[in-house]
Design a protein around this motif. Structure first.
Motif, PDB file in Angstrom:
ATOM      1  N   ILE A 182      -4.211  15.889   3.863  1.00 29.56           N
ATOM      2  CA  ILE A 182      -5.142  14.874   3.811  1.00 29.56           C
ATOM      3  C   ILE A 182      -4.476  13.492   3.471  1.00 29.56           C
ATOM      4  CG2 ILE A 182      -7.457  13.999   2.676  1.00 29.56           C
ATOM      5  CD1 ILE A 182      -8.012  16.792   2.128  1.00 29.56           C
ATOM      6  N   ASN A 183      -4.828  12.488   4.215  1.00 28.45           N
ATOM      7  CA  ASN A 183      -4.007  11.241   3.925  1.00 28.45           C
ATOM      8  C   ASN A 183      -4.985  10.226   3.150  1.00 28.45           C
ATOM      9  OD1 ASN A 183      -2.007  11.991   5.186  1.00 28.45           O
ATOM     10  ND2 ASN A 183      -2.400  11.078   7.059  1.00 28.45           N
ATOM     11  N   HIS A 184      -4.388   9.717   1.838  1.00 30.36           N
ATOM     12  CA  HIS A 184      -5.251   8.574   1.202  1.00 30.36           C
ATOM     13  C   HIS A 184      -4.531   7.253   1.202  1.00 30.36           C
ATOM     14  CE1 HIS A 184      -8.246  11.539  -0.303  1.00 30.36           C
ATOM     15  NE2 HIS A 184      -7.156  12.254  -0.631  1.00 30.36           N
ATOM     16  N   THR A 185      -5.058   6.326   1.714  1.00 31.25           N
ATOM     17  CA  THR A 185      -4.199   4.974   1.630  1.00 31.25           C
ATOM     18  C   THR A 185      -4.913   4.265   0.163  1.00 31.25           C
ATOM     19  OG1 THR A 185      -4.237   4.809   4.001  1.00 31.25           O
ATOM     20  CG2 THR A 185      -3.761   2.762   2.605  1.00 31.25           C
ATOM     21  N   TYR A 186      -3.862   3.668  -0.608  1.00 29.90           N
ATOM     22  CA  TYR A 186      -4.110   3.276  -1.899  1.00 29.90           C
ATOM     23  C   TYR A 186      -3.207   1.895  -2.049  1.00 29.90           C
ATOM     24  CZ  TYR A 186      -4.187   3.339  -7.225  1.00 29.90           C
ATOM     25  OH  TYR A 186      -4.454   3.133  -8.315  1.00 29.90           O
ATOM     26  N   TYR A 187      -3.967   0.707  -2.859  1.00 31.87           N
ATOM     27  CA  TYR A 187      -3.306  -0.441  -2.753  1.00 31.87           C
ATOM     28  C   TYR A 187      -2.495  -0.286  -4.134  1.00 31.87           C
ATOM     29  CZ  TYR A 187      -2.778  -5.453  -3.243  1.00 31.87           C
ATOM     30  OH  TYR A 187      -2.012  -6.603  -3.563  1.00 31.87           O
ATOM     31  N   LEU A 222       5.016   1.197  -4.225  1.00 33.47           N
ATOM     32  CA  LEU A 222       5.805   2.440  -4.853  1.00 33.47           C
ATOM     33  C   LEU A 222       6.564   2.228  -6.019  1.00 33.47           C
ATOM     34  CD1 LEU A 222       7.711   3.857  -1.839  1.00 33.47           C
ATOM     35  CD2 LEU A 222       5.985   5.005  -2.918  1.00 33.47           C
ATOM     36  N   LYS A 223       7.083   0.913  -6.376  1.00 38.13           N
ATOM     37  CA  LYS A 223       7.675   0.706  -7.610  1.00 38.13           C
ATOM     38  C   LYS A 223       6.865   0.574  -8.752  1.00 38.13           C
ATOM     39  CE  LYS A 223      10.186  -3.075  -9.943  1.00 38.13           C
ATOM     40  NZ  LYS A 223      10.611  -4.415 -10.020  1.00 38.13           N
ATOM     41  N   ASP A 224       5.343   0.062  -8.525  1.00 37.54           N
ATOM     42  CA  ASP A 224       4.487   0.346  -9.619  1.00 37.54           C
ATOM     43  C   ASP A 224       4.069   1.763  -9.767  1.00 37.54           C
ATOM     44  OD1 ASP A 224       4.766  -2.473  -9.985  1.00 37.54           O
ATOM     45  OD2 ASP A 224       3.179  -2.851  -8.688  1.00 37.54           O
ATOM     46  N   LEU A 225       3.838   2.499  -8.875  1.00 38.53           N
ATOM     47  CA  LEU A 225       3.460   3.960  -8.684  1.00 38.53           C
ATOM     48  C   LEU A 225       4.525   4.814  -9.267  1.00 38.53           C
ATOM     49  CD1 LEU A 225       0.915   5.276  -8.159  1.00 38.53           C
ATOM     50  CD2 LEU A 225       2.126   5.827  -5.853  1.00 38.53           C
ATOM     51  N   ILE A 226       5.645   4.567  -9.171  1.00 36.24           N
ATOM     52  CA  ILE A 226       6.579   5.556  -9.843  1.00 36.24           C
ATOM     53  C   ILE A 226       6.712   5.573 -11.309  1.00 36.24           C
ATOM     54  CG2 ILE A 226       8.701   4.174  -9.792  1.00 36.24           C
ATOM     55  CD1 ILE A 226       8.567   8.009  -8.755  1.00 36.24           C
ATOM     56  N   TYR A 237       0.844  -1.223   0.210  1.00 36.81           N
ATOM     57  CA  TYR A 237      -0.067   0.011   0.090  1.00 36.81           C
ATOM     58  C   TYR A 237       0.942   1.115   0.085  1.00 36.81           C
ATOM     59  CZ  TYR A 237      -4.043  -2.698   1.238  1.00 36.81           C
ATOM     60  OH  TYR A 237      -5.040  -3.842   1.244  1.00 36.81           O
ATOM     61  N   VAL A 238       0.376   2.221  -0.543  1.00 37.50           N
ATOM     62  CA  VAL A 238       0.981   3.522  -0.191  1.00 37.50           C
ATOM     63  C   VAL A 238       0.085   4.409   0.530  1.00 37.50           C
ATOM     64  CG1 VAL A 238       2.496   3.479  -2.490  1.00 37.50           C
ATOM     65  CG2 VAL A 238       0.202   4.411  -2.550  1.00 37.50           C
ATOM     66  N   GLN A 239       0.681   5.616   1.126  1.00 36.72           N
ATOM     67  CA  GLN A 239      -0.078   6.578   1.779  1.00 36.72           C
ATOM     68  C   GLN A 239       0.181   7.797   0.968  1.00 36.72           C
ATOM     69  OE1 GLN A 239       0.942   7.598   5.893  1.00 36.72           O
ATOM     70  NE2 GLN A 239      -1.002   8.168   6.370  1.00 36.72           N
ATOM     71  N   ILE A 240      -0.836   8.387   0.501  1.00 35.68           N
ATOM     72  CA  ILE A 240      -0.589   9.705  -0.402  1.00 35.68           C
ATOM     73  C   ILE A 240      -1.062  10.641   0.336  1.00 35.68           C
ATOM     74  CG2 ILE A 240      -1.334  11.023  -2.396  1.00 35.68           C
ATOM     75  CD1 ILE A 240      -2.077   8.243  -3.729  1.00 35.68           C
ATOM     76  N   ILE A 241       0.057  11.790   0.687  1.00 36.70           N
ATOM     77  CA  ILE A 241      -0.432  12.867   1.638  1.00 36.70           C
ATOM     78  C   ILE A 241      -0.371  14.125   0.627  1.00 36.70           C
ATOM     79  CG2 ILE A 241       0.573  14.266   3.628  1.00 36.70           C
ATOM     80  CD1 ILE A 241       2.539  11.686   4.296  1.00 36.70           C
TER      81      ILE A 241
END
Length: 134
Positions: free
Chosen positions: A67-72, A75-79, A58-62
């Protein structure tokens, strides 16, 4: 003498795979995305993201509004799908370069969040920041 040649086709480009590739490329050009968090889909502007913190799968997007959003997603896939202004600065952190307030020693201050700069990422970050230094 007859010679037979066999080859294995490893991957076929189907219309579905082509459209997925096009969607991923378009994400880099867009100014926003939608993420699924807390049983709802939220529109998230890339400009409003300050820090992305890795939490395993998971990643926490700040955001800049804290405001924090947790997303499944890892980091490797997201970058790979984020726009160019995002940079990985630590094994557990991605920052939005446009939202960096200051850099002190081995720390980045981004909208009130203090992030340690990893040794392996420091040179790449320095090169990226030096493009904007007067």
């Amino acid at each position: 003498m007859f010679v037979r040649i066999f080859y294995i086709k490893l991957f076929t480009f189907t219309p579905e795979s082509q459209s997925l590739k096009m969607i991923l490329n378009r994400m880099k050009e867009e100014k926003f995305t939608f993420i699924k968090t807390d049983k709802k889909i939220v529109k998230l502007h890339f400009d409003s993201i300050a820090v992305i913190k890795g939490l395993g799968n998971y990643v926490q997007i700040i955001t800049i509004e804290n405001i924090n959003h947790t997303y499944y997603k890892s980091l490797k896939d997201l970058i790979d799908v984020l726009p160019n202004e995002f940079m990985r600065v630590h094994n557990s952190f991605i920052v939005n370069l446009t939202n960096i307030d200051s850099i002190e020693d081995n720390h980045i201050i981004a909208k009130g969040n203090k992030i340690t700069i990893g040794k392996t990422y420091k040179d790449c970050l320095t090169k990226a920041i030096n493009k904007f230094v007067l």
